[in-house]
Design an enzyme around this catalytic site. Sequence first.
Site, mmCIF file in Angstrom:
data_model
loop_
_atom_site.group_PDB
_atom_site.id
_atom_site.type_symbol
_atom_site.label_atom_id
_atom_site.label_comp_id
_atom_site.label_asym_id
_atom_site.label_seq_id
_atom_site.Cartn_x
_atom_site.Cartn_y
_atom_site.Cartn_z
ATOM 1 N N SER A 137 18.688 2.603 -28.720
ATOM 2 C CA SER A 137 18.688 3.408 -29.942
ATOM 3 C C SER A 137 18.499 2.456 -31.120
ATOM 4 O O SER A 137 19.349 1.598 -31.361
ATOM 5 C CB SER A 137 20.027 4.146 -30.042
ATOM 6 O OG SER A 137 20.165 4.779 -31.294
ATOM 7 N N LYS A 163 14.559 5.166 -28.536
ATOM 8 C CA LYS A 163 14.979 6.218 -29.463
ATOM 9 C C LYS A 163 14.978 5.617 -30.848
ATOM 10 O O LYS A 163 15.507 4.531 -31.060
ATOM 11 C CB LYS A 163 16.369 6.716 -29.059
ATOM 12 C CG LYS A 163 17.207 7.367 -30.159
ATOM 13 C CD LYS A 163 18.411 8.074 -29.551
ATOM 14 C CE LYS A 163 19.629 8.011 -30.468
ATOM 15 N NZ LYS A 163 20.812 8.677 -29.883
ATOM 16 N N LYS A 165 15.894 6.317 -34.953
ATOM 17 C CA LYS A 165 16.592 7.178 -35.907
ATOM 18 C C LYS A 165 15.595 7.610 -36.971
ATOM 19 O O LYS A 165 14.765 6.808 -37.420
ATOM 20 C CB LYS A 165 17.732 6.380 -36.563
ATOM 21 C CG LYS A 165 18.822 5.986 -35.586
ATOM 22 C CD LYS A 165 19.608 7.194 -35.136
ATOM 23 C CE LYS A 165 20.808 6.781 -34.290
ATOM 24 N NZ LYS A 165 21.638 7.958 -33.945
ATOM 25 N N ASP A 190 16.072 10.719 -33.250
ATOM 26 C CA ASP A 190 17.409 11.264 -33.504
ATOM 27 C C ASP A 190 17.604 11.382 -35.015
ATOM 28 O O ASP A 190 17.571 10.384 -35.734
ATOM 29 C CB ASP A 190 18.477 10.326 -32.909
ATOM 30 C CG ASP A 190 19.900 10.878 -33.039
ATOM 31 O OD1 ASP A 190 20.069 11.993 -33.596
ATOM 32 O OD2 ASP A 190 20.839 10.190 -32.592
ATOM 33 N N GLU A 215 16.520 14.833 -31.215
ATOM 34 C CA GLU A 215 17.977 14.946 -31.143
ATOM 35 C C GLU A 215 18.549 15.396 -32.488
ATOM 36 O O GLU A 215 18.249 14.807 -33.530
ATOM 37 C CB GLU A 215 18.544 13.576 -30.735
ATOM 38 C CG GLU A 215 20.047 13.566 -30.500
ATOM 39 C CD GLU A 215 20.542 12.186 -29.997
ATOM 40 O OE1 GLU A 215 19.711 11.371 -29.552
ATOM 41 O OE2 GLU A 215 21.753 11.945 -30.078
ATOM 42 N N ASP A 240 23.499 16.748 -30.036
ATOM 43 C CA ASP A 240 24.523 15.702 -30.007
ATOM 44 C C ASP A 240 25.720 16.266 -30.782
ATOM 45 O O ASP A 240 26.580 16.958 -30.206
ATOM 46 C CB ASP A 240 23.942 14.407 -30.631
ATOM 47 C CG ASP A 240 24.937 13.264 -30.758
ATOM 48 O OD1 ASP A 240 26.120 13.445 -30.464
ATOM 49 O OD2 ASP A 240 24.539 12.154 -31.187
ATOM 50 N N LYS A 264 28.525 12.677 -24.871
ATOM 51 C CA LYS A 264 29.346 11.530 -25.257
ATOM 52 C C LYS A 264 30.784 11.931 -24.995
ATOM 53 O O LYS A 264 31.271 12.876 -25.618
ATOM 54 C CB LYS A 264 29.213 11.232 -26.754
ATOM 55 C CG LYS A 264 27.868 10.747 -27.206
ATOM 56 C CD LYS A 264 27.861 10.511 -28.710
ATOM 57 C CE LYS A 264 26.485 10.077 -29.176
ATOM 58 N NZ LYS A 264 26.383 10.017 -30.650
ATOM 59 N N GLY A 292 25.903 7.146 -26.847
ATOM 60 C CA GLY A 292 26.814 6.047 -27.155
ATOM 61 C C GLY A 292 27.225 6.078 -28.603
ATOM 62 O O GLY A 292 26.623 6.771 -29.426
HETATM 63 O O1 OSB Z 1 23.759 9.760 -32.980
HETATM 64 O O2 OSB Z 1 23.670 8.915 -31.058
HETATM 65 C C1 OSB Z 1 24.032 8.841 -32.231
HETATM 66 C C2 OSB Z 1 25.652 5.437 -32.869
HETATM 67 C C3 OSB Z 1 26.688 5.789 -33.705
HETATM 68 C C4 OSB Z 1 26.810 7.111 -34.074
HETATM 69 C C5 OSB Z 1 25.917 8.073 -33.604
HETATM 70 C C6 OSB Z 1 24.888 7.716 -32.758
HETATM 71 C C7 OSB Z 1 24.735 6.368 -32.418
HETATM 72 C C8 OSB Z 1 23.640 5.872 -31.605
HETATM 73 C C9 OSB Z 1 23.853 4.555 -30.889
HETATM 74 O O3 OSB Z 1 22.547 6.393 -31.523
HETATM 75 C C10 OSB Z 1 23.905 4.702 -29.433
HETATM 76 C C11 OSB Z 1 24.409 3.458 -28.747
HETATM 77 O O4 OSB Z 1 25.647 3.271 -28.660
HETATM 78 O O5 OSB Z 1 23.579 2.680 -28.302
HETATM 79 MG MG MG Z 2 22.724 11.222 -31.840
#
Ligand code: OSB
Ligand code: MG
Length: 370
Positions: A137, A163, A165, A190, A215, A240, A264, A292
């Site tokens: 991510s 992925k 953001k 995401d 996402e 999520d 999660k 995560g």
């Molecule tokens: O939206 O999935 C999310 C990290 C912190 C808060 C929200 C998210 C995330 C990540 C990181 O996308 C995922 C990871 O731990 O690698």
């Molecule tokens: Mg997410």
Amino acid sequence: MTMKVERVELRVVELPLVEPFETSFGREEVRPCILIKAQGDGLTGWGECVAGAGPWYSYETIETAWHVLKDFLIPLALGKAWDHPEEVSREWERVRGHPMAKAGLEAALWDLWARSRGISLKEALGGVKERVESGISLGIQPSVDDLLRKVERALEQGYRRIKVKIKPGWDVEVVKALRERFGEIPLMVDANAAYTLDDRPTLQALDAFGLMMIEQPFRYDDLVDHARLQRQLRTPVCLDESVKSPEDARQALKLGSCRIINIKPGRVGGPSAARAIHDLCVREGVPVWCGGMLETGIGRTHNVALASLPGFTLPNDLSASRRYYRQDLVEPPFELHDDGTLSVPSGPGLGVEVVEERVERATVRREVFP
Ligand code: OSB
Ligand code: MG
């Protein structure tokens, strides 16, 4: 075999991230989290609570989780005889919400329980895989060039899907640049709830890029607008933030709010709830993957064990320890195999060693109960 928790230790630890992590809701350079050590019957179990410093991802924070753990969840758990962690977590249903606080303590109980039986967390949960698929991510970057470089490195390392953001102004152009440069790589985005129904032209534009999924485009608690959006997109919507319990998952599937769920354990109230959502999705033919929250090795180990369940058929947000932290809190740290997977530990409980002196060094607050 009945168990009893005699002592619980809470700590806030702070670990610097190897690089800042930026999403549509904010930027983190240091990851604080609560670690929970539960002891009883001569055994120790570890859990991690993923609530952050501020209420940006969800309403929970380190402070709210500490309060709920200290004043409600730990008192309900201490000294009580139990046979299975699910029993204890059922007691906590009286406490409305606060899934991250519940999840951290419940995880510690699963570790304890598995150790008491001499089995791994994977076996305790019903996992079947020896390795789990890793995705990465990638946060919002200062420039598209920076992102292209990060993606290139991740692909070289073997990550099985990328992925990125997104947020308004950092979306269609970014995905277009990635497709032009890297072709048909497994790619997803995401939004962390950054869009509304008014942004449908942007989401329609993203629909043309053959993404694995989009996402959480809409509000952190929305199911209805997502259902409307999903009917208009070819790309699967993945939820999520909006799925905070098995009940939310049931309603989301009923409404057609998504075709994929990111599970999660922290967000949904713990390993038991995470497994219940997995089971529901398997019955309904809905693919899931494990998300995560930038966990340390303790939370990561719990997530990796969960992701070994058969329904986790999509690459997970479970990357190598060094992608997040210079030095993890567990040994051995998680390493990416050449095939883009992580090994699922097979020793009793977590199956990795928690390095207590590193935990101690990272600790900024500590309290023991009773
Ligand atoms: O939206 O999935 C999310 C990290 C912190 C808060 C929200 C998210 C995330 C990540 C990181 O996308 C995922 C990871 O731990 O690698
Ligand atoms: Mg997410």
